[in-house]
Scaffold this motif. Structure first.
Motif, PDB file in Angstrom:
ATOM      1  N   THR A 179      -5.802 -17.992  28.429  1.00  0.00           N
ATOM      2  CA  THR A 179      -5.800 -16.824  27.572  1.00  0.00           C
ATOM      3  C   THR A 179      -5.364 -15.489  28.413  1.00  0.00           C
ATOM      4  OG1 THR A 179      -8.043 -16.573  27.481  1.00  0.00           O
ATOM      5  CG2 THR A 179      -7.050 -17.988  25.871  1.00  0.00           C
ATOM      6  N   THR A 180      -4.695 -14.730  27.743  1.00  0.00           N
ATOM      7  CA  THR A 180      -4.377 -13.158  28.491  1.00  0.00           C
ATOM      8  C   THR A 180      -5.815 -12.511  28.242  1.00  0.00           C
ATOM      9  OG1 THR A 180      -3.071 -11.544  28.530  1.00  0.00           O
ATOM     10  CG2 THR A 180      -3.421 -12.335  26.126  1.00  0.00           C
ATOM     11  N   SER A 181      -6.025 -11.600  29.252  1.00  0.00           N
ATOM     12  CA  SER A 181      -7.116 -10.934  29.404  1.00  0.00           C
ATOM     13  C   SER A 181      -6.967  -9.565  29.114  1.00  0.00           C
ATOM     14  CB  SER A 181      -7.532 -10.859  30.829  1.00  0.00           C
ATOM     15  OG  SER A 181      -6.628 -10.344  31.765  1.00  0.00           O
ATOM     16  N   PHE A 182      -5.835  -8.960  28.629  1.00  0.00           N
ATOM     17  CA  PHE A 182      -5.625  -7.645  27.974  1.00  0.00           C
ATOM     18  C   PHE A 182      -5.649  -7.539  26.686  1.00  0.00           C
ATOM     19  CE2 PHE A 182      -4.662  -7.663  32.802  1.00  0.00           C
ATOM     20  CZ  PHE A 182      -5.260  -6.171  33.002  1.00  0.00           C
ATOM     21  N   PHE A 183      -5.244  -8.445  25.710  1.00  0.00           N
ATOM     22  CA  PHE A 183      -5.184  -8.118  24.330  1.00  0.00           C
ATOM     23  C   PHE A 183      -6.517  -7.889  23.959  1.00  0.00           C
ATOM     24  CE2 PHE A 183      -4.266  -9.659  20.018  1.00  0.00           C
ATOM     25  CZ  PHE A 183      -3.003  -8.768  19.980  1.00  0.00           C
ATOM     26  N   GLY A 778       0.507  -3.198  17.574  1.00  0.00           N
ATOM     27  CA  GLY A 778       1.662  -3.630  17.181  1.00  0.00           C
ATOM     28  C   GLY A 778       2.113  -4.815  18.306  1.00  0.00           C
ATOM     29  N   VAL A 779       1.315  -5.095  19.257  1.00  0.00           N
ATOM     30  CA  VAL A 779       1.778  -6.118  20.115  1.00  0.00           C
ATOM     31  C   VAL A 779       1.024  -7.364  19.778  1.00  0.00           C
ATOM     32  CG1 VAL A 779       1.921  -6.703  22.720  1.00  0.00           C
ATOM     33  CG2 VAL A 779       2.385  -4.439  21.784  1.00  0.00           C
ATOM     34  N   SER A 780       1.596  -8.748  19.910  1.00  0.00           N
ATOM     35  CA  SER A 780       0.997  -9.764  19.534  1.00  0.00           C
ATOM     36  C   SER A 780       0.851 -10.771  20.983  1.00  0.00           C
ATOM     37  CB  SER A 780       1.681 -10.795  18.453  1.00  0.00           C
ATOM     38  OG  SER A 780       2.961 -10.907  18.852  1.00  0.00           O
ATOM     39  N   ASP A 781       1.752 -10.532  21.941  1.00  0.00           N
ATOM     40  CA  ASP A 781       1.591 -11.132  22.960  1.00  0.00           C
ATOM     41  C   ASP A 781       1.950 -10.176  24.241  1.00  0.00           C
ATOM     42  OD1 ASP A 781       1.648 -13.809  22.101  1.00  0.00           O
ATOM     43  OD2 ASP A 781       3.557 -13.634  21.421  1.00  0.00           O
ATOM     44  N   PHE A 782       1.157 -10.483  25.417  1.00  0.00           N
ATOM     45  CA  PHE A 782       1.242  -9.706  26.394  1.00  0.00           C
ATOM     46  C   PHE A 782       2.508  -8.982  26.900  1.00  0.00           C
ATOM     47  CE2 PHE A 782       1.185  -8.466  30.813  1.00  0.00           C
ATOM     48  CZ  PHE A 782       0.281  -7.424  30.837  1.00  0.00           C
ATOM     49  N   SER A 783       3.030  -8.202  27.088  1.00  0.00           N
ATOM     50  CA  SER A 783       4.296  -7.545  27.680  1.00  0.00           C
ATOM     51  C   SER A 783       4.048  -6.527  28.604  1.00  0.00           C
ATOM     52  CB  SER A 783       5.387  -7.358  26.633  1.00  0.00           C
ATOM     53  OG  SER A 783       6.372  -6.769  27.377  1.00  0.00           O
ATOM     54  N   VAL A 784       3.983  -6.640  30.033  1.00  0.00           N
ATOM     55  CA  VAL A 784       3.732  -5.610  30.923  1.00  0.00           C
ATOM     56  C   VAL A 784       4.429  -4.297  30.662  1.00  0.00           C
ATOM     57  CG1 VAL A 784       5.386  -6.174  32.645  1.00  0.00           C
ATOM     58  CG2 VAL A 784       3.460  -5.088  33.363  1.00  0.00           C
ATOM     59  N   VAL A 785       5.622  -4.274  30.180  1.00  0.00           N
ATOM     60  CA  VAL A 785       6.531  -2.938  29.711  1.00  0.00           C
ATOM     61  C   VAL A 785       5.760  -2.507  28.487  1.00  0.00           C
ATOM     62  CG1 VAL A 785       8.658  -1.996  28.958  1.00  0.00           C
ATOM     63  CG2 VAL A 785       8.417  -3.918  30.804  1.00  0.00           C
ATOM     64  N   LEU A 786       5.888  -3.075  27.395  1.00  0.00           N
ATOM     65  CA  LEU A 786       5.174  -2.615  26.287  1.00  0.00           C
ATOM     66  C   LEU A 786       3.696  -2.142  26.164  1.00  0.00           C
ATOM     67  CD1 LEU A 786       6.864  -4.940  23.525  1.00  0.00           C
ATOM     68  CD2 LEU A 786       7.375  -2.671  24.053  1.00  0.00           C
ATOM     69  N   VAL A 787       3.093  -2.901  26.806  1.00  0.00           N
ATOM     70  CA  VAL A 787       1.472  -2.764  27.032  1.00  0.00           C
ATOM     71  C   VAL A 787       1.264  -1.356  28.231  1.00  0.00           C
ATOM     72  CG1 VAL A 787      -0.687  -3.429  27.740  1.00  0.00           C
ATOM     73  CG2 VAL A 787       0.634  -4.926  26.503  1.00  0.00           C
ATOM     74  N   GLY A 788       2.267  -1.242  28.973  1.00  0.00           N
ATOM     75  CA  GLY A 788       2.316  -0.254  30.029  1.00  0.00           C
ATOM     76  C   GLY A 788       2.504   1.171  29.316  1.00  0.00           C
ATOM     77  N   ILE A 789       3.641   0.923  28.388  1.00  0.00           N
ATOM     78  CA  ILE A 789       4.049   2.066  27.603  1.00  0.00           C
ATOM     79  C   ILE A 789       2.878   2.577  26.723  1.00  0.00           C
ATOM     80  CG2 ILE A 789       5.590   3.088  26.193  1.00  0.00           C
ATOM     81  CD1 ILE A 789       8.027   1.415  27.444  1.00  0.00           C
ATOM     82  N   LEU A 790       2.489   1.836  26.168  1.00  0.00           N
ATOM     83  CA  LEU A 790       1.369   2.049  25.090  1.00  0.00           C
ATOM     84  C   LEU A 790       0.001   2.632  25.689  1.00  0.00           C
ATOM     85  CD1 LEU A 790       1.913  -0.699  22.478  1.00  0.00           C
ATOM     86  CD2 LEU A 790       2.444   1.633  22.274  1.00  0.00           C
ATOM     87  N   THR A 791      -0.220   1.895  26.852  1.00  0.00           N
ATOM     88  CA  THR A 791      -1.328   2.411  27.605  1.00  0.00           C
ATOM     89  C   THR A 791      -1.138   4.010  28.156  1.00  0.00           C
ATOM     90  OG1 THR A 791      -2.017   0.207  28.174  1.00  0.00           O
ATOM     91  CG2 THR A 791      -2.927   1.917  29.447  1.00  0.00           C
ATOM     92  N   TYR A 792      -0.019   4.112  28.695  1.00  0.00           N
ATOM     93  CA  TYR A 792       0.081   5.561  29.132  1.00  0.00           C
ATOM     94  C   TYR A 792       0.228   6.693  28.146  1.00  0.00           C
ATOM     95  CZ  TYR A 792       2.159   9.167  31.914  1.00  0.00           C
ATOM     96  OH  TYR A 792       2.413  10.557  32.730  1.00  0.00           O
ATOM     97  N   VAL A 793       0.919   6.348  26.920  1.00  0.00           N
ATOM     98  CA  VAL A 793       0.875   7.309  25.804  1.00  0.00           C
ATOM     99  C   VAL A 793      -0.554   7.283  25.330  1.00  0.00           C
ATOM    100  CG1 VAL A 793       1.779   7.713  23.497  1.00  0.00           C
ATOM    101  CG2 VAL A 793       3.494   6.700  25.264  1.00  0.00           C
TER     102      VAL A 793
END
Length: 914
Positions: A179-183, A778-793
């Motif tokens: 299971t993904t650890s960042f959700f 708004g993210v249901s599955d881990f995506s390094v790009v989307l999660v990275g952008i949302l984390t930065y913002v």
């Protein structure tokens, strides 16, 4: 005119060179500062030690290894804990409790490496820990206790939980469900996916190692902190899993020789985050559980225990001690790169002194091999001469000299001599000293790359200075920027100043804006009392509120702040401010779209967008911290949208923002096309005075849309800060309109506000302050790009807001200067054309001046942080203070400066100048 063009070209080339060198310097330095460490290859084998016949028999043949992510020691051991059954095992003697010291960085991947190899992982693993797709950090080719258990061939290896294990050990597990650890929004399903596999595996008899890694408790910490209302409930759930497994070990024959280990990979701080070196982050719980332990301890342990400020309960051991201890208890050789020491509390399992001596001697010989490989000498192969031990030339030689005493003790033990009951203590102390020495060797720095990176950074400073002196006018404006840059650079060489960096920005920002306010009063005709009441006091009061909103850093992190002192105890007042912020944002959105779309569409569309954003934040807070949601918000707004999930709510906001942004971009392009049409032929042009304001106002559409995004990605308690930002923004606008602020001064103001807003919103130079609570909106599955952008913002929401606002203010400066120039110009057609051409050049120079200000400071900061990391590379706090600061320097330089200031800011400025 030719010399002016040459000067402009020269400054542009210098600016480009400086910004190209920034990432080059960072990459070169990083490869020398964070290299992968050389490791001994292959799997360890039992060594035939003199005087011993064979290794002692292991008391266990199976292992259940349960990791509860972020299981801080007090979560298990204190009165308020939900681990009541586990505490009963401690009282009965079936569980042996420890506090395991987790060295920095306290994030999952490096901690799992320490636990499984017994070594000290690289700090670079902090970065690799964030990329779920990275496989470069694999332990597949390294010696670990998992590899040793697989090599035994007595059963399969199974794993359920955090898929970091699958990334670290590809191809190792025979059965696995990751299971993904960042959700971090998921508290329940992420753990249910682990628990549902346990009953079947407990019935199976084909495995010898079962790994369970639960993530829900860590996610609760990130969302609501250690005192979240969900925390004790989650602890009870984990306690129930412990009870289920222990009872199976007690009752099922094929599990009777099973060792059950429960531990945390790290702890958490008072904010629920981790990554740094505070006591809460470095103190996870560790328990060895088995019915066989009931007769092991001479006296039972008390449980629960009272709270402890340092989070140290029972005995404290290093996480790396797990590897040699599991090797002894399960019967396999100690992994080759281990630096851990066998936990002495378990020696009494073996009744024979020769068995105990073998285990300690094996541990010592294995660490000696690591030391010999690191030092390049064969220090332990033979006895050192007395002369060398009188004045040892190195720490290795001193350690070899001190080995003579423990060596003699082990020799006596293995031949069966009568021994003092505490005979193992000197050997254990020697192992601890060897562990400290090798753990202190933080990295094998590549000095050539460190120096080369710093040379590139110094060149960046030189090029930045060259560009700034040719761009910033008058030159005297450069002085305050240089003072700020030099003072900041000096501060980087003191660990305390790095930890408390926020105070530098608060003080500098207040001083600078106080200076601007007083200077504006002297240049205007406003009466002093009026100027004081309407401008200076509101501005300085706003900056004081900014400073007191959140307490960050290390020394003052726990002191009262506005959020904890006023907003959290008074949620009605909090939601009044939050509502006011959204109402203001709604007003700005409606105004920026006014005249572009019909009113019957404009007002409902913007109302729907802001209402969707507000209800999402309310629903998010209800899940995250329900104690902050007042009945009015819950009963009126949330009931109106009942049934919608957080993901659906967030996506509605993002879709609305996307559509509105597309419309805003279309208006900018359309209006520029209309203006071009109104100009007619190339010989009949309208004056810029007529079309300039319309173009600039169009860019404010994007500014207000970003504000909505920033509110969505910010913690609820930080949303009112945007009201303070707007007050400060109004002051800068007023100073521009009255002619009291130059482009370079606006750049300095933007620089100060970007950093001050970052710290005011809870940021710091510690990895633990990285806020992941909004990283999965708004993210249901881990995506390094989307999660990275949302984390930065989410973490740089304030700084990015000031970049967007600064671009709009640059357009305001251009229009001001344009009006002044046109008022002096003749109205004949030829004159109008010449003015347009000249102002076009001036307009491009505005953004270049702003970029020069930001580039010069960035160059100074990069060079200073690199120099501090190099000079202080042997400092006690190199991995807890200076290395995290370097990572933040990378984020500020590459993310904030190059991507946001230069990239996004340049795009917005270009759109505004179409």
């Amino acid at each position: 005119m030719s010399s002016r063009r040459n000067g402009s070209l020269c400054s542009t080339l210098l600016l480009i060179a400086a910004n190209l060198l920034i990432p080059i310097a960072i990459v070169i330095f990083a490869t020398g500062f964070f290299p992968y460490k050389p490791l001994l290859p292959g799997l360890a084998e039992y060594e035939l030690l003199d005087g011993y016949v064979e290794p002692p028999e292991a008391p266990f043949d199976k292992l259940v290894f349960m990791v509860v992510d972020a299981l801080r020691s007090d979560f298990v051991y204190t009165t308020n804990s939900g681990f009541k059954f586990t505490q009963s095992l401690i009282r009965d003697g079936a569980a042996i409790p420890f506090t395991a010291h987790a060295t920095s960085p306290t994030v999952t991947m490096p901690r799992l490496k320490a636990i499984t190899t017994g070594s000290v992982p690289s700090f670079l693993d902090v970065v690799l820990n964030l990329d779920q797709g990275d496989e470069s950090s694999s332990l597949a080719s390294q010696d670990t206790w998992l590899a040793q258990m697989k090599a035994k061939g007595t059963g399969k290896l199974v794993m359920y939980g955090d898929d970091t294990w699958l990334k670290l050990f590809p191809g190792t597990f025979d059965r696995a469900d990751g299971t993904t650890s960042f959700f971090v929004s998921d508290f329940t399903e992420v753990d249910h996916n682990v628990t549902r596999n346990i009953p079947g595996e407990l019935r199976n008899d084909d495995w010898n190692t079962m790994i369970l890694h639960y993530l829900g408790l860590d996610h609760i910490g990130h969302k609501g902190g250690p005192r979240s209302p969900h925390m004790v409930t989650k602890q009870r759930e984990m306690d129930g899993i412990v009870g289920q497994i222990y009872k199976a070990i007690e009752t099922q024959d094929h599990l009777k020789s099973t060792l059950f280990v429960v531990c945390g990979d790290h702890g958490m701080n008072d904010a629920g985050n981790h990554g740094a070196s505070s006591p809460g982050e470095t103190s996870p719980a560790l328990l060895f559980i088995s019915p066989k332990f009931k007769n092991l301890q001479k006296q039972t342990q008390d449980a629960p225990l009272p709270d402890a400020e340092n989070f140290r309960f029972y005995s404290t051991v290093e996480q790396s001690d797990l590897a040699p201890t599991l090797a002894a208890l399960l019967g396999f050789p100690i992994p080759k790169n281990n630096l851990g020491a066998l936990i002495p509390e378990f020696l009494s399992i073996w009744s024979k002194g020769t068995d105990q001596a073998y285990l300690l001697h094996q541990n010592a010989r294995q660490i000696q091999t690591v030391i010999s490989a690191a030092s390049g000498t064969k220090t332990f192969d033979s006895a050192l001469p007395v002369s060398s031990c009188a004045s040892p030339s190195s720490d290795y030689e001193e350690l070899a000299c001190e080995w003579q005493g423990p060596s003699n003790i082990l020799m006596s033990a293995r031949v069966g001599d009568d021994m003092d009951p505490q005979w193992a203590l000197p050997v254990t102390m020697w192992l601890r000293k060897a562990q400290e020495l090798m753990s202190g060797m933080a990295s094998n720095y590549d000095m050539f790359r460190l120096i080369l990176g710093q040379v590139a950074a110094v060149l960046t400073v030189i090029f930045g200075l060259g560009a700034a002196t040719r761009t910033i006018s008058p030159t005297s404006t450069l002085t305050p920027l240089l003072v700020i840059s030099v003072a900041y650079s000096i501060m980087m060489f003191a660990s305390s100043y790095v930890e408390e960096e926020q105070h530098f920005w608060y003080l500098t920002t207040s001083t600078w804006f106080g200076y601007l306010s007083l200077r504006g009063f002297k240049r205007s005709n406003t009466a002093f009392p009026r100027h004081l009441l309407l401008t200076t006091l509101p501005l300085l009061s706003a900056l004081r509120l900014l400073r007191a909103w959140n307490q960050t850093g290390q020394k003052f992190a726990g002191t009262p702040a506005i959020v904890k002192l006023f907003l959290e105890p008074n949620p009605h007042f909090l939601w009044f401010l939050v509502g006011l912020t959204y109402v203001w944002t709604h007003r700005q959105l409606v105004y920026s779209f006014h005249g572009r779309i019909p009113v019957p569409i404009n007002y409902p569309a913007m109302t729907g967008l802001v209402l969707a954003a507000f209800t999402f934040k309310a629903a998010f807070t209800l899940e995250d911290a329900p104690e902050l949601v007042v009945p009015f918000v819950k009963s009126s707004l949330l009931d109106f949208t009942r049934g919608a999930s957080l993901i659906a709510r967030a996506r509605a906001v993002f879709v609305g923002l996307g559509l509105a942004t597309a419309a805003g971009m279309g208006f900018i392009l359309w209006e520029s096309k209309i203006v071009s049409g109104l100009r007619g032929s190339r010989h009949k042009r309208q004056t810029p005075e007529k079309n300039g304001p319309a173009r600039a106002e169009a860019v404010t559409v994007l500014q207000n849309l970003y504000t909505t995004l920033a509110l969505t990605q910010s913690r609820t308690t930080n949303i009112p800060l945007f009201l303070i930002f707007n007050l400060t923004y109004w002051f800068l606008s007023n100073e521009i309109d009255t002619g009291n602020l130059s482009t370079a001064e606006l750049g300095i103001s933007s620089l100060l506000l970007q950093y001050a807003s970052f710290f005011a919103m809870g940021g710091s130079n510690a990895i633990s302050s990285v806020d992941l609570s909004n990283a999965y909106n708004g993210v249901s599955d881990f995506s390094v790009v989307l999660v990275g952008i949302l984390t930065y913002v989410g973490n740089w929401a304030g700084p990015v807001w000031w970049v967007v606002g600064t671009v709009v203010l640059l357009g305001r400066i251009w229009r001001r200067d344009q009006r002044l120039a046109l008022s002096k110009d003749k109205k004949d057609e030829a004159g109008e054309v010449s003015v347009v051409q000249e102002q076009s050049q001036t307009q491009s120079g505005l953004f270049k001046t702003y970029v020069s200000v930001m580039t010069l400071f960035t160059a100074f900061s990069v060079a200073a942080v690199m120099a501090a990391c190099t000079i202080l590379r042997t400092h006690l706090f190199v991995w807890t203070v200076f290395s995290p600061k370097y990572l933040y320097c990378v984020a500020w330089s590459l993310g904030q400066h190059l991507v946001v200031n230069v990239g996004v800011g340049g795009l917005l400025f270009w759109l505004g100048s179409l």
